[in-house]
Write an enzyme that holds these catalytic residues in place. Structure first.
Site, PDB file in Angstrom:
ATOM      1  N   GLU A 186       6.451  -2.056  24.164  1.00 55.31           N
ATOM      2  CA  GLU A 186       5.170  -1.440  23.803  1.00 55.31           C
ATOM      3  C   GLU A 186       4.763  -1.985  22.436  1.00 55.31           C
ATOM      4  O   GLU A 186       5.466  -1.789  21.447  1.00 55.31           O
ATOM      5  CB  GLU A 186       5.307   0.079  23.755  1.00 55.31           C
ATOM      6  CG  GLU A 186       5.518   0.665  25.138  1.00 55.31           C
ATOM      7  CD  GLU A 186       5.880   2.135  25.099  1.00 55.31           C
ATOM      8  OE1 GLU A 186       5.576   2.789  24.094  1.00 55.31           O
ATOM      9  OE2 GLU A 186       6.473   2.614  26.075  1.00 55.31           O
ATOM     10  N   ASP A 197       1.557   9.970  15.713  1.00 53.93           N
ATOM     11  CA  ASP A 197       2.677   9.223  15.160  1.00 53.93           C
ATOM     12  C   ASP A 197       3.349   9.947  13.999  1.00 53.93           C
ATOM     13  O   ASP A 197       2.680  10.525  13.154  1.00 53.93           O
ATOM     14  CB  ASP A 197       2.202   7.845  14.674  1.00 53.93           C
ATOM     15  CG  ASP A 197       1.629   7.011  15.804  1.00 53.93           C
ATOM     16  OD1 ASP A 197       2.154   7.131  16.919  1.00 53.93           O
ATOM     17  OD2 ASP A 197       0.668   6.269  15.573  1.00 53.93           O
TER      18      ASP A 197
END
Length: 253
Positions: free
Chosen positions: A45, A56
């Site tokens: 990814e 995140d």
């Protein structure tokens, strides 16, 4: 057949690695991808850095910020990856937020992905119903799999809807928090993994968030087809640069 579907048909458990494109240095992207494949990683990814990352944790945020400072953007990433399929055969997924893709133009973005050999996209802030109504046909036109996230809070009804519009894998977020490595999964998380496994969805599940070593990888893949390691790999890049990728990956096998 799309490389993602092909890989998921293999009998082994899938190890996927996430990293931020353009980190630690702007031009490290291709070497990192090549080194990961060489050391037995099944899928990669590639994080497209964005200035306002919602899901995140601090490690990935910091690497994204640094990558942006280094000069990474959508066009730079596409330029870096233009010949990637001359050397790399495993599935490649771009993970990023919807805004940069929208700015680039959805059709243009998908077309470019198809040209360079990207197999799928993970867009955490694109709601599945909006995708199904407005973008699914474009993604399918260019042979791209769109990978959706589910969490312990996702309703059964929504999980079934995501399963119905998906044709790759479902990204199963291990907990309701942001990304980041942790030490082992507790009983609640294991029950969640088992609950989803028992739903017998048509798409296999790959677990992300909180996987950092062999132990957590084994725990996660007991109930799922594979697992994704992000923050722990980025921490390793921060400390060792690209020198110790082999050592990091070998420790997971």
């Amino acid at each position: 057949m799309n490389r993602i579907n092909k890989k998921l048909q293999e009998s082994k458990k899938i190890l996927s690695i996430y990293f931020s494109a353009g980190y630690p240095n702007l031009n490290d992207t291709v070497q990192i991808i090549q080194d990961l494949e060489k050391n037995g990683v099944d899928m990669i990814e590639i994080g497209l850095p964005f200035s306002d990352p919602l899901a995140d944790g601090p490690t990935i945020q910091e690497s994204s910020t640094q990558a942006l400072h280094n000069g990474m953007n959508t066009q730079v990433l596409f330029n870096q990856l233009k010949d990637i399929r001359n050397t790399v055969t495993i599935p490649l997924v771009i993970m990023g937020y919807f805004n940069p893709m929208l700015q680039y133009g959805i059709e243009n973005f998908c077309k470019k992905c198809a040209e360079i050999g990207i197999d799928g996209l993970i867009i955490p802030d694109l709601p599945v119903d909006v995708y199904a109504d407005e973008y699914k046909t474009t993604f399918e036109k260019y042979g791209l799999k769109n990978i959706f996230l589910i969490t312990p809070q996702t309703s059964v009804e929504r999980i079934h809807f995501i399963d119905s519009v998906s044709d790759g894998f479902i990204y199963m977020v291990s907990s309701a928090s942001v990304t980041g490595s942790q030490t082992g999964f507790g009983r609640v998380q294991e029950e969640y993994f088992k609950r989803i496994s028992d739903m017998n969805l048509k798409n296999p599940q790959v677990i992300g968030f909180g996987i950092s070593d062999k132990e957590t990888f084994m725990q996660a893949t007991q109930y799922a087809k594979g697992a994704i390691i992000g923050s722990a790999f980025i921490k390793d890049l921060t400390v060792n640069g690209t020198e110790k990728i082999e050592t990091f990956i070998k420790a997971l096998h």
